[in-house]
Write a protein that holds these residues in place. Sequence first.
Motif, mmCIF file in Angstrom:
data_model
loop_
_atom_site.group_PDB
_atom_site.id
_atom_site.type_symbol
_atom_site.label_atom_id
_atom_site.label_comp_id
_atom_site.label_asym_id
_atom_site.label_seq_id
_atom_site.Cartn_x
_atom_site.Cartn_y
_atom_site.Cartn_z
ATOM 1 N N CYS A 129 -12.321 7.127 8.597
ATOM 2 C CA CYS A 129 -13.203 7.800 7.625
ATOM 3 C C CYS A 129 -12.841 7.391 6.193
ATOM 4 O O CYS A 129 -11.675 7.528 5.781
ATOM 5 C CB CYS A 129 -13.077 9.314 7.802
ATOM 6 S SG CYS A 129 -14.147 10.250 6.693
ATOM 7 N N LEU B 281 -0.490 6.235 6.030
ATOM 8 C CA LEU B 281 0.664 5.787 5.255
ATOM 9 C C LEU B 281 1.531 6.908 4.720
ATOM 10 O O LEU B 281 2.698 6.672 4.398
ATOM 11 C CB LEU B 281 0.189 4.922 4.083
ATOM 12 C CG LEU B 281 -0.223 3.494 4.425
ATOM 13 C CD1 LEU B 281 -0.650 2.762 3.168
ATOM 14 C CD2 LEU B 281 0.908 2.752 5.113
ATOM 15 N N MET C 128 -6.147 5.390 9.409
ATOM 16 C CA MET C 128 -6.143 5.570 7.952
ATOM 17 C C MET C 128 -6.417 7.037 7.641
ATOM 18 O O MET C 128 -7.273 7.403 6.832
ATOM 19 C CB MET C 128 -7.129 4.604 7.295
ATOM 20 C CG MET C 128 -6.908 3.186 7.783
ATOM 21 S SD MET C 128 -7.942 1.941 7.045
ATOM 22 C CE MET C 128 -7.082 1.607 5.513
ATOM 23 N N SER C 129 -5.632 7.860 8.305
ATOM 24 C CA SER C 129 -5.844 9.298 8.298
ATOM 25 C C SER C 129 -4.982 9.975 7.237
ATOM 26 O O SER C 129 -4.132 9.352 6.589
ATOM 27 C CB SER C 129 -5.508 9.843 9.688
ATOM 28 O OG SER C 129 -5.863 11.187 9.796
ATOM 29 N N SER D 90 -12.235 4.717 4.594
ATOM 30 C CA SER D 90 -11.033 3.906 4.383
ATOM 31 C C SER D 90 -11.187 2.445 4.785
ATOM 32 O O SER D 90 -10.300 1.642 4.468
ATOM 33 C CB SER D 90 -9.863 4.503 5.190
ATOM 34 O OG SER D 90 -9.584 5.825 4.770
ATOM 35 N N TYR E 109 0.099 4.956 -1.985
ATOM 36 C CA TYR E 109 -0.177 6.169 -1.192
ATOM 37 C C TYR E 109 1.037 7.082 -1.060
ATOM 38 O O TYR E 109 0.989 8.050 -0.311
ATOM 39 C CB TYR E 109 -0.733 5.785 0.190
ATOM 40 C CG TYR E 109 -2.126 5.186 0.078
ATOM 41 C CD1 TYR E 109 -3.228 5.999 -0.149
ATOM 42 C CD2 TYR E 109 -2.321 3.816 0.135
ATOM 43 C CE1 TYR E 109 -4.503 5.464 -0.292
ATOM 44 C CE2 TYR E 109 -3.592 3.263 -0.010
ATOM 45 C CZ TYR E 109 -4.674 4.100 -0.223
ATOM 46 O OH TYR E 109 -5.935 3.569 -0.376
ATOM 47 N N HIS F 141 2.026 3.765 9.633
ATOM 48 C CA HIS F 141 1.884 2.334 9.946
ATOM 49 C C HIS F 141 0.966 1.700 8.918
ATOM 50 O O HIS F 141 -0.132 2.208 8.671
ATOM 51 C CB HIS F 141 1.288 2.184 11.357
ATOM 52 C CG HIS F 141 1.081 0.773 11.796
ATOM 53 N ND1 HIS F 141 2.006 0.070 12.543
ATOM 54 C CD2 HIS F 141 0.051 -0.083 11.590
ATOM 55 C CE1 HIS F 141 1.556 -1.148 12.779
ATOM 56 N NE2 HIS F 141 0.366 -1.273 12.218
ATOM 57 N N ASP F 142 1.400 0.578 8.339
ATOM 58 C CA ASP F 142 0.605 -0.123 7.332
ATOM 59 C C ASP F 142 -0.235 -1.208 8.014
ATOM 60 O O ASP F 142 0.285 -2.243 8.441
ATOM 61 C CB ASP F 142 1.555 -0.743 6.287
ATOM 62 C CG ASP F 142 0.791 -1.398 5.135
ATOM 63 O OD1 ASP F 142 -0.403 -1.725 5.311
ATOM 64 O OD2 ASP F 142 1.404 -1.585 4.070
ATOM 65 N N LEU F 143 -1.539 -0.969 8.083
ATOM 66 C CA LEU F 143 -2.442 -1.897 8.778
ATOM 67 C C LEU F 143 -2.650 -3.197 8.016
ATOM 68 O O LEU F 143 -3.082 -4.186 8.611
ATOM 69 C CB LEU F 143 -3.803 -1.226 9.003
ATOM 70 C CG LEU F 143 -3.814 -0.091 10.021
ATOM 71 C CD1 LEU F 143 -5.145 0.642 9.959
ATOM 72 C CD2 LEU F 143 -3.559 -0.623 11.422
ATOM 73 N N ASP G 209 0.811 -1.217 0.000
ATOM 74 C CA ASP G 209 0.000 0.000 0.000
ATOM 75 C C ASP G 209 0.848 1.274 0.000
ATOM 76 O O ASP G 209 0.435 2.302 -0.506
ATOM 77 C CB ASP G 209 -0.930 0.004 1.218
ATOM 78 C CG ASP G 209 -2.031 -1.032 1.069
ATOM 79 O OD1 ASP G 209 -2.329 -1.432 -0.069
ATOM 80 O OD2 ASP G 209 -2.582 -1.444 2.106
ATOM 81 N N HIS H 137 -11.710 15.937 9.999
ATOM 82 C CA HIS H 137 -13.147 16.256 9.905
ATOM 83 C C HIS H 137 -13.841 16.567 11.229
ATOM 84 O O HIS H 137 -15.077 16.589 11.255
ATOM 85 C CB HIS H 137 -13.911 15.139 9.173
ATOM 86 C CG HIS H 137 -13.261 14.652 7.924
ATOM 87 N ND1 HIS H 137 -12.876 15.504 6.903
ATOM 88 C CD2 HIS H 137 -12.893 13.406 7.530
ATOM 89 C CE1 HIS H 137 -12.321 14.784 5.929
ATOM 90 N NE2 HIS H 137 -12.312 13.524 6.296
HETATM 91 C C1 SAM Z 1 -9.421 7.662 0.919
HETATM 92 S S1 SAM Z 1 -8.098 8.175 1.937
HETATM 93 C C2 SAM Z 1 -8.954 8.781 3.378
HETATM 94 C C3 SAM Z 1 -8.124 9.704 4.211
HETATM 95 C C4 SAM Z 1 -8.862 10.333 5.394
HETATM 96 N N1 SAM Z 1 -9.290 9.329 6.337
HETATM 97 C C5 SAM Z 1 -10.016 11.203 4.956
HETATM 98 O O1 SAM Z 1 -11.095 11.112 5.531
HETATM 99 O O2 SAM Z 1 -9.834 12.007 4.049
HETATM 100 C C6 SAM Z 1 -7.435 6.632 2.459
HETATM 101 C C7 SAM Z 1 -6.361 6.743 3.499
HETATM 102 O O3 SAM Z 1 -6.102 5.452 4.047
HETATM 103 C C8 SAM Z 1 -4.740 5.335 4.296
HETATM 104 N N2 SAM Z 1 -4.400 3.927 4.148
HETATM 105 C C9 SAM Z 1 -4.625 3.173 3.040
HETATM 106 N N3 SAM Z 1 -4.162 1.932 3.213
HETATM 107 C C10 SAM Z 1 -3.628 1.898 4.461
HETATM 108 C C11 SAM Z 1 -2.988 0.901 5.213
HETATM 109 N N4 SAM Z 1 -2.754 -0.322 4.697
HETATM 110 N N5 SAM Z 1 -2.566 1.206 6.470
HETATM 111 C C12 SAM Z 1 -2.775 2.438 6.983
HETATM 112 N N6 SAM Z 1 -3.374 3.433 6.316
HETATM 113 C C13 SAM Z 1 -3.797 3.166 5.063
HETATM 114 C C14 SAM Z 1 -4.038 6.207 3.266
HETATM 115 O O4 SAM Z 1 -2.826 6.711 3.761
HETATM 116 C C15 SAM Z 1 -5.053 7.294 2.987
HETATM 117 O O5 SAM Z 1 -4.735 8.461 3.662
#
Ligand code: SAM
Length: 214
Positions: free
Chosen positions: A122, A84, A65-66, A124, A31, A101-103, A27, A71
């Motif tokens: 949110c 990420l 996943m911020s 994600s 990202y 951190h990659d979840l 991921d 918000h």
């Molecule tokens: C669609 S964006 C949403 C960002 C934010 N939560 C918002 O409301 O705008 C998806 C977010 O998920 C995070 N993300 C995606 N895959 C991830 C993972 N495996 N581990 C941690 N974060 C992840 C990305 O960094 C990205 O910022």
Amino acid sequence: MDRPAAPPPSPGGFPAGFFDRYDDEPDGTFYEPLRLVTHIDDGAIAAVGQLYTELGLTGAVLDLMSSWVSHFEQPPEALTVLGLNADELARNPDATAVVVHDLNAEPHLPFGDATFDAATCCVSVDYLVRPVEVFADVARVLRPGGLFVCTFSNRCFPTKAVRGWLANDDRGRLAIVDAYFEQSGGFDRAVLAHRNPGARGDPLYAAWAARRAG
Ligand SMILES: C[S@@+](CC[C@H](N)C(=O)[O-])C[C@H]1O[C@@H](n2cnc3c(N)ncnc32)[C@H](O)[C@@H]1O
């Protein structure tokens, strides 16, 4: 809101291939580019903030996943943002701590037990390939009674969303998140809601539950 009649996940598990993704690269690669964008429209963003206010998310909060925005109408006293992209997270004005951190690589969260009063995720949850493990670990880092609030719309990066999410409609997706809460074993029964019915723009759905006491 009534519970969806036909939850897509089979009892006790998910169909084979449910968590497959078109883009199975790490991921961090997808990202890596800086995206200072919003992923839902202003009305849906407002619905997220109103929900957080209504639920009283204060104290120490973890935003999973911020990115550069979380918000909140009123930011909590302490907001840990986990995602990420370090550059996006560093620009989040409400953040008091940043964790990259990659979840999907490691669902275990790098925090101690009962560290947070609430957690959010949110637009994600659809990208998680081991969501039940992540939800179980969110329960571990929440204090008893602490809420985990997942919000989503009908938009996503389709190559990164799991196949089971893409194969469902909005009601089915509420059922999916409900199943994640239930199968994690760490939460009371989730509340499922369409938070902006009648909105002309992006719909905003939410599923939230309290960390089980004891
Ligand atoms: C669609 S964006 C949403 C960002 C934010 N939560 C918002 O409301 O705008 C998806 C977010 O998920 C995070 N993300 C995606 N895959 C991830 C993972 N495996 N581990 C941690 N974060 C992840 C990305 O960094 C990205 O910022």
